[in-house]
Write a protein that holds these residues in place. Structure first.
Motif, PDB file in Angstrom:
ATOM      1  N   ARG A  36      -8.760   7.229  15.003  1.00  0.00           N
ATOM      2  CA  ARG A  36      -7.712   8.131  14.519  1.00  0.00           C
ATOM      3  C   ARG A  36      -7.129   7.673  13.188  1.00  0.00           C
ATOM      4  O   ARG A  36      -6.533   8.465  12.459  1.00  0.00           O
ATOM      5  CB  ARG A  36      -6.607   8.287  15.557  1.00  0.00           C
ATOM      6  N   SER A  37      -7.305   6.403  12.847  1.00  0.00           N
ATOM      7  CA  SER A  37      -6.749   5.904  11.587  1.00  0.00           C
ATOM      8  C   SER A  37      -7.523   6.462  10.389  1.00  0.00           C
ATOM      9  O   SER A  37      -7.000   6.538   9.295  1.00  0.00           O
ATOM     10  CB  SER A  37      -6.776   4.377  11.539  1.00  0.00           C
TER      11      SER A  37
ATOM     12  N   PRO B 240      -3.402  -5.226   8.980  1.00  0.00           N
ATOM     13  CA  PRO B 240      -2.477  -4.323   8.294  1.00  0.00           C
ATOM     14  C   PRO B 240      -1.206  -4.085   9.101  1.00  0.00           C
ATOM     15  O   PRO B 240      -1.209  -4.142  10.325  1.00  0.00           O
ATOM     16  CB  PRO B 240      -3.281  -3.027   8.171  1.00  0.00           C
ATOM     17  N   LEU B 241      -0.122  -3.839   8.385  1.00  0.00           N
ATOM     18  CA  LEU B 241       1.111  -3.362   9.005  1.00  0.00           C
ATOM     19  C   LEU B 241       1.149  -1.868   8.719  1.00  0.00           C
ATOM     20  O   LEU B 241       1.310  -1.449   7.580  1.00  0.00           O
ATOM     21  CB  LEU B 241       2.350  -4.043   8.419  1.00  0.00           C
ATOM     22  N   ARG B 242       0.945  -1.075   9.764  1.00  0.00           N
ATOM     23  CA  ARG B 242       0.911   0.382   9.625  1.00  0.00           C
ATOM     24  C   ARG B 242       2.307   0.965   9.842  1.00  0.00           C
ATOM     25  O   ARG B 242       3.182   0.323  10.409  1.00  0.00           O
ATOM     26  CB  ARG B 242      -0.062   0.974  10.636  1.00  0.00           C
TER      27      ARG B 242
ATOM     28  N   ALA C 201      -5.535   6.668   5.240  1.00  0.00           N
ATOM     29  CA  ALA C 201      -4.837   6.946   6.490  1.00  0.00           C
ATOM     30  C   ALA C 201      -3.495   7.590   6.173  1.00  0.00           C
ATOM     31  O   ALA C 201      -2.862   7.272   5.175  1.00  0.00           O
ATOM     32  CB  ALA C 201      -4.639   5.656   7.277  1.00  0.00           C
ATOM     33  N   THR C 202      -3.061   8.489   7.039  1.00  0.00           N
ATOM     34  CA  THR C 202      -1.784   9.170   6.840  1.00  0.00           C
ATOM     35  C   THR C 202      -0.944   9.077   8.098  1.00  0.00           C
ATOM     36  O   THR C 202      -1.411   8.640   9.144  1.00  0.00           O
ATOM     37  CB  THR C 202      -2.006  10.651   6.474  1.00  0.00           C
TER      38      THR C 202
ATOM     39  N   SER D 279       0.826  -1.190   0.000  1.00  0.00           N
ATOM     40  CA  SER D 279       0.000   0.000   0.000  1.00  0.00           C
ATOM     41  C   SER D 279       0.867   1.249   0.000  1.00  0.00           C
ATOM     42  O   SER D 279       0.687   2.140   0.802  1.00  0.00           O
ATOM     43  CB  SER D 279      -0.914  -0.014   1.231  1.00  0.00           C
ATOM     44  N   THR D 280       1.831   1.293  -0.901  1.00  0.00           N
ATOM     45  CA  THR D 280       2.697   2.457  -0.977  1.00  0.00           C
ATOM     46  C   THR D 280       2.384   3.207  -2.256  1.00  0.00           C
ATOM     47  O   THR D 280       1.975   2.626  -3.246  1.00  0.00           O
ATOM     48  CB  THR D 280       4.180   2.037  -0.971  1.00  0.00           C
ATOM     49  N   SER D 281       2.569   4.508  -2.226  1.00  0.00           N
ATOM     50  CA  SER D 281       2.290   5.293  -3.418  1.00  0.00           C
ATOM     51  C   SER D 281       3.233   4.848  -4.527  1.00  0.00           C
ATOM     52  O   SER D 281       4.383   4.522  -4.302  1.00  0.00           O
ATOM     53  CB  SER D 281       2.449   6.770  -3.123  1.00  0.00           C
ATOM     54  N   GLY D 282       2.730   4.825  -5.750  1.00  0.00           N
ATOM     55  CA  GLY D 282       3.511   4.377  -6.878  1.00  0.00           C
ATOM     56  C   GLY D 282       3.463   2.877  -7.085  1.00  0.00           C
ATOM     57  O   GLY D 282       4.006   2.364  -8.038  1.00  0.00           O
ATOM     58  N   SER D 283       2.814   2.150  -6.213  1.00  0.00           N
ATOM     59  CA  SER D 283       2.729   0.703  -6.321  1.00  0.00           C
ATOM     60  C   SER D 283       1.751   0.327  -7.422  1.00  0.00           C
ATOM     61  O   SER D 283       0.819   1.054  -7.724  1.00  0.00           O
ATOM     62  CB  SER D 283       2.249   0.126  -4.988  1.00  0.00           C
TER      63      SER D 283
END
Length: 149
Positions: free
Chosen positions: A134-135, A67-69, A48-49, A31-35
């Motif tokens: 909060r997520s 999930p691994l946050r 979520a940020t 779940s990373t940008s550009g994936s």
């Protein structure tokens, strides 16, 4: 709603892996940008940020959403790397294998401990299915820590 989300995310993860869009472990969805892989949970809830950003989504044997946050000193990726440094490929592989084939302990204080004998040691994953508003994404807190015992 949560069960439907689990089903959709699980089907998406399996489908994308089958057609070759993921080089991640079989039960993981980056779940990373550009994936190339999209986290389908983001289509339903706001993304979520910060410490709540999901790095990788894993699933337990019973379809648990784990999930691994990004985390902080108390949970998630930052906690794991601060306390038990391991490269990302090995970490994701050990977590995936442990959740898939490990021995699940009874939930205690909302946390589940899963252990897997790797042949050179025992890998432990501790997670919770507790949600935290909060997520902002409606998904569980997920992995608290993971390490080789």
């Amino acid at each position: 709603m949560r069960s439907l989300r689990k089903l959709i995310v699980s089907v998406a993860a399996v489908s994308l892996t089958v057609i070759g869009l993921s080089s991640a472990p079989a039960h993981a969805v980056p779940s990373t940008s550009g994936s190339q892989v999209v986290n389908f949970g983001d289509a339903v809830e706001p993304e979520a940020t910060g410490k709540w950003r999901i790095r990788v989504s894993f699933f337990g044997r019973q379809g648990e959403d784990i999930p691994l946050r990004q985390g902080d000193a108390n949970f998630g990726y930052v906690h794991i790397q601060d306390s038990h440094p391991i490269n990302d490929t090995s970490l994701n592989g050990f977590i995936d294998k442990t959740l898939e084939s490990g021995n699940y302990g009874r939930p205690q204080d909302g946390k589940v401990v899963v252990r897997y004998n790797t042949g050179t040691g025992t890998f432990r994953v501790v997670f919770t299915e507790r949600e935290d508003s909060r997520s902002r994404d409606g998904r569980p807190v997920g992995i608290i820590t993971a390490f080789m015992e």
